[in-house]
Write a protein that holds these residues in place. Structure first.
Motif, PDB file in Angstrom:
ATOM      1  N   UNK A  30      41.156  30.215  40.364  1.00 34.20           N
ATOM      2  CA  UNK A  30      41.771  31.544  40.369  1.00 34.20           C
ATOM      3  C   UNK A  30      41.535  32.254  39.044  1.00 34.20           C
ATOM      4  N   UNK A  31      41.715  31.536  37.941  1.00 41.53           N
ATOM      5  CA  UNK A  31      41.477  32.134  36.625  1.00 41.53           C
ATOM      6  C   UNK A  31      40.009  32.516  36.482  1.00 41.53           C
ATOM      7  N   UNK A  32      39.117  31.620  36.896  1.00 38.10           N
ATOM      8  CA  UNK A  32      37.686  31.920  36.831  1.00 38.10           C
ATOM      9  C   UNK A  32      37.339  33.155  37.641  1.00 38.10           C
ATOM     10  N   UNK A  33      37.913  33.249  38.841  1.00 41.07           N
ATOM     11  CA  UNK A  33      37.656  34.411  39.693  1.00 41.07           C
ATOM     12  C   UNK A  33      38.166  35.694  39.040  1.00 41.07           C
ATOM     13  N   UNK A  34      39.330  35.631  38.436  1.00 40.02           N
ATOM     14  CA  UNK A  34      39.894  36.813  37.792  1.00 40.02           C
ATOM     15  C   UNK A  34      39.061  37.221  36.577  1.00 40.02           C
ATOM     16  N   UNK A  35      38.603  36.242  35.823  1.00 41.52           N
ATOM     17  CA  UNK A  35      37.789  36.545  34.648  1.00 41.52           C
ATOM     18  C   UNK A  35      36.437  37.135  35.043  1.00 41.52           C
ATOM     19  N   UNK A  36      35.898  36.663  36.174  1.00 41.45           N
ATOM     20  CA  UNK A  36      34.613  37.168  36.660  1.00 41.45           C
ATOM     21  C   UNK A  36      34.751  38.497  37.386  1.00 41.45           C
ATOM     22  N   UNK A  37      35.976  38.911  37.627  1.00 44.76           N
ATOM     23  CA  UNK A  37      36.196  40.160  38.341  1.00 44.76           C
ATOM     24  C   UNK A  37      36.029  40.034  39.836  1.00 44.76           C
ATOM     25  N   UNK A  38      36.124  38.810  40.362  1.00 49.03           N
ATOM     26  CA  UNK A  38      35.983  38.598  41.790  1.00 49.03           C
ATOM     27  C   UNK A  38      37.186  39.212  42.509  1.00 49.03           C
ATOM     28  N   UNK A  39      36.960  40.011  43.547  1.00 46.74           N
ATOM     29  CA  UNK A  39      38.073  40.643  44.253  1.00 46.74           C
ATOM     30  C   UNK A  39      38.866  39.630  45.067  1.00 46.74           C
TER      31      UNK A  39
END
Length: 93
Positions: A30-39
């Motif tokens: 989840x953190x990785x997705x948020x940092x990558x800007x994944x919707x």
């Protein structure tokens, strides 16, 4: 207010850090997705319509799709009853 929001953010960061330290892969992803800007994930939902609200063309599409599906099932069932050399798949005991 601002103080409550700040306190909530601090609690969230603490919980998240605890999950990451514990090796919670979902939290790490989840953190990785948020940092990558994944919707955030979205879902398409099909809503069943009343048949009386459908046009003749829509009803015809439904019938044709059902006939195609039934034909494909019949072909699949016929093929699955034969063994590798065209004989019966199972022999009586």
């Amino acid at each position: 207010g601002l103080m409550a929001s700040s306190n909530h953010l601090a609690i969230t960061r603490h919980r998240l850090a605890s999950c990451i330290i514990a090796g919670d892969m979902a939290a790490i992803r989840e953190i990785g997705d948020q940092l990558d800007g994944k919707p955030h994930q979205s879902a398409d939902v099909a809503v069943a319509r009343d048949v009386r609200d459908m046009t003749d063309a829509e009803l015809l599409e439904v019938v044709e799709a059902a006939q195609t599906s039934i034909s494909a099932e019949d072909e699949g069932n016929a093929a699955s009853t034969k063994g590798p050399r065209g004989g019966p798949l199972c022999y009586p005991v």
